[in-house]
Enzyme design. Structure first.
Site, PDB file in Angstrom:
ATOM      1  N   SER A 246       0.928  -1.195   0.220  1.00  0.00           N
ATOM      2  CA  SER A 246      -0.174   0.469  -0.190  1.00  0.00           C
ATOM      3  C   SER A 246       1.139   1.196  -0.194  1.00  0.00           C
ATOM      4  O   SER A 246       1.525   1.655  -0.876  1.00  0.00           O
ATOM      5  CB  SER A 246      -0.801  -0.262   1.086  1.00  0.00           C
ATOM      6  OG  SER A 246      -1.916   0.555   1.218  1.00  0.00           O
TER       7      SER A 246
ATOM      8  N   ASP B  40      -9.950  -5.767  -3.761  1.00  0.00           N
ATOM      9  CA  ASP B  40      -9.271  -5.045  -2.709  1.00  0.00           C
ATOM     10  C   ASP B  40     -10.083  -3.682  -2.938  1.00  0.00           C
ATOM     11  O   ASP B  40     -10.197  -3.106  -3.526  1.00  0.00           O
ATOM     12  CB  ASP B  40      -8.092  -4.676  -3.087  1.00  0.00           C
ATOM     13  CG  ASP B  40      -7.090  -4.015  -2.032  1.00  0.00           C
ATOM     14  OD1 ASP B  40      -7.622  -2.915  -1.136  1.00  0.00           O
ATOM     15  OD2 ASP B  40      -5.668  -3.829  -2.077  1.00  0.00           O
TER      16      ASP B  40
ATOM     17  N   HIS C 143      -7.615  -6.190   0.838  1.00  0.00           N
ATOM     18  CA  HIS C 143      -6.303  -4.982   0.764  1.00  0.00           C
ATOM     19  C   HIS C 143      -5.190  -5.535   1.866  1.00  0.00           C
ATOM     20  O   HIS C 143      -4.249  -5.251   1.653  1.00  0.00           O
ATOM     21  CB  HIS C 143      -7.231  -3.767   1.249  1.00  0.00           C
ATOM     22  CG  HIS C 143      -5.810  -2.727   1.291  1.00  0.00           C
ATOM     23  ND1 HIS C 143      -5.256  -2.352   0.153  1.00  0.00           N
ATOM     24  CD2 HIS C 143      -5.325  -1.630   2.335  1.00  0.00           C
ATOM     25  CE1 HIS C 143      -4.355  -0.873   0.279  1.00  0.00           C
ATOM     26  NE2 HIS C 143      -4.342  -0.730   1.967  1.00  0.00           N
TER      27      HIS C 143
END
Length: 267
Positions: A81, A204, A232
């Protein structure tokens, strides 16, 4: 401690640096990824890079400082991320620091859903309110996990406990919501020459898999892998699948000399 950055060294062997997402807590890797990597002969370096409000450029600077001060040889960087966004920026400015990179749940541009979430959470923060921990835990669980996990009642109970503990301690930012890029960076990423694996998580909501695929398509020679039944937090949701593609990719990179960046924990 390296220039004010707390870091931990796990094991010995070929170094790998893991860069966490929003919240920047290096401990998020310790239950699943660190054991798998050290068992495979890698020395793993995790570190804390700051708050959820950090920008990719700020995290990239922290990674650059850490790699430089520890005098590591060019080594693989693994980011999730916000950590992946930071590595992408670092590879544009300092490609000599990395022998390869794995980018999980990344993106190269903003999108409508991400922008809407960012605006909503900014308005929520400005209002100065706070969700009850039980409700925040539910919201974060739904945002971060796949439908397959949400259909498993035992798993739901365990994840709710974890998210509620994070909400009560004020550390829930460590496991949710990346900040979308302010601009489209895909054209810039075409200049990256470092060997790359991009990992998309099929379910996600926060960094949709098609945006990760775009990053891989923009970078010459980059590989793309998508993991099914993952949200995620796919590297925690299906750690064996994630670790398998991670280790397979690391095995393709040149073997470089090892180094000793210090004790197992430096304060």
């Amino acid at each position: 401690m390296s220039g004010g950055t707390a870091y931990t060294v796990h094991g010995s062997g070929r170094p790998v640096v893991l860069v966490a997402g929003a919240g920047g807590t290096g401990r998020i890797w310790e239950h699943h990824q660190v054991p798998a990597l050290t068992a495979a002969g890698h020395q793993v370096i995790t570190f804390d890079h700051g708050t959820a409000g950090s920008r990719p450029g700020h995290v990239a600077a922290a990674v650059r400082q850490l790699l430089t001060e520890l005098r590591l040889p060019p080594c693989p960087l693994v980011g999730h991320s916000l950590g992946a966004l930071a590595i992408q920026e670092l590879l544009l400015t300092d490609p000599h620091l990395a022998s390869g990179a794995v980018l999980a749940a990344t993106r190269g541009r903003p999108d409508a859903v991400g922008d809407a979430l960012a605006r909503a959470e900014a308005a929520y923060a400005e209002a100065g309110s706070r969700l009850p921990p039980e409700y925040e835990a539910f919201v974060r669980m739904v945002q971060n996990l796949s439908p397959r996990t949400l259909a498993d009642e035992n798993a739901v109970a365990q994840w709710l406990d974890l998210f509620e503990i994070a909400a009560l301690s004020g550390t829930s930012a460590a496991v949710h919501r990346p900040r979308p890029p302010a601009a489209d960076r895909l054209a810039a990423y075409a200049r990256i020459t470092t060997p790359l694996l991009v990992v998309g998580f099929a379910d996600d909501m926060l960094a949709p898999a098609h945006l990760s695929r775009e990053v891989a398509a923009a970078i010459p020679g980059a590989r793309y892998t998508q993991l099914a039944d993952t949200g995620h937090l796919g590297f925690l949701e299906r750690p064996d699948a994630f670790n398998s593609v991670l280790l397979d990719f690391l095995a393709t990179l040149p073997t470089l000399p090892t180094t000793d960046p210090g004790a197992s924990r430096v304060h």
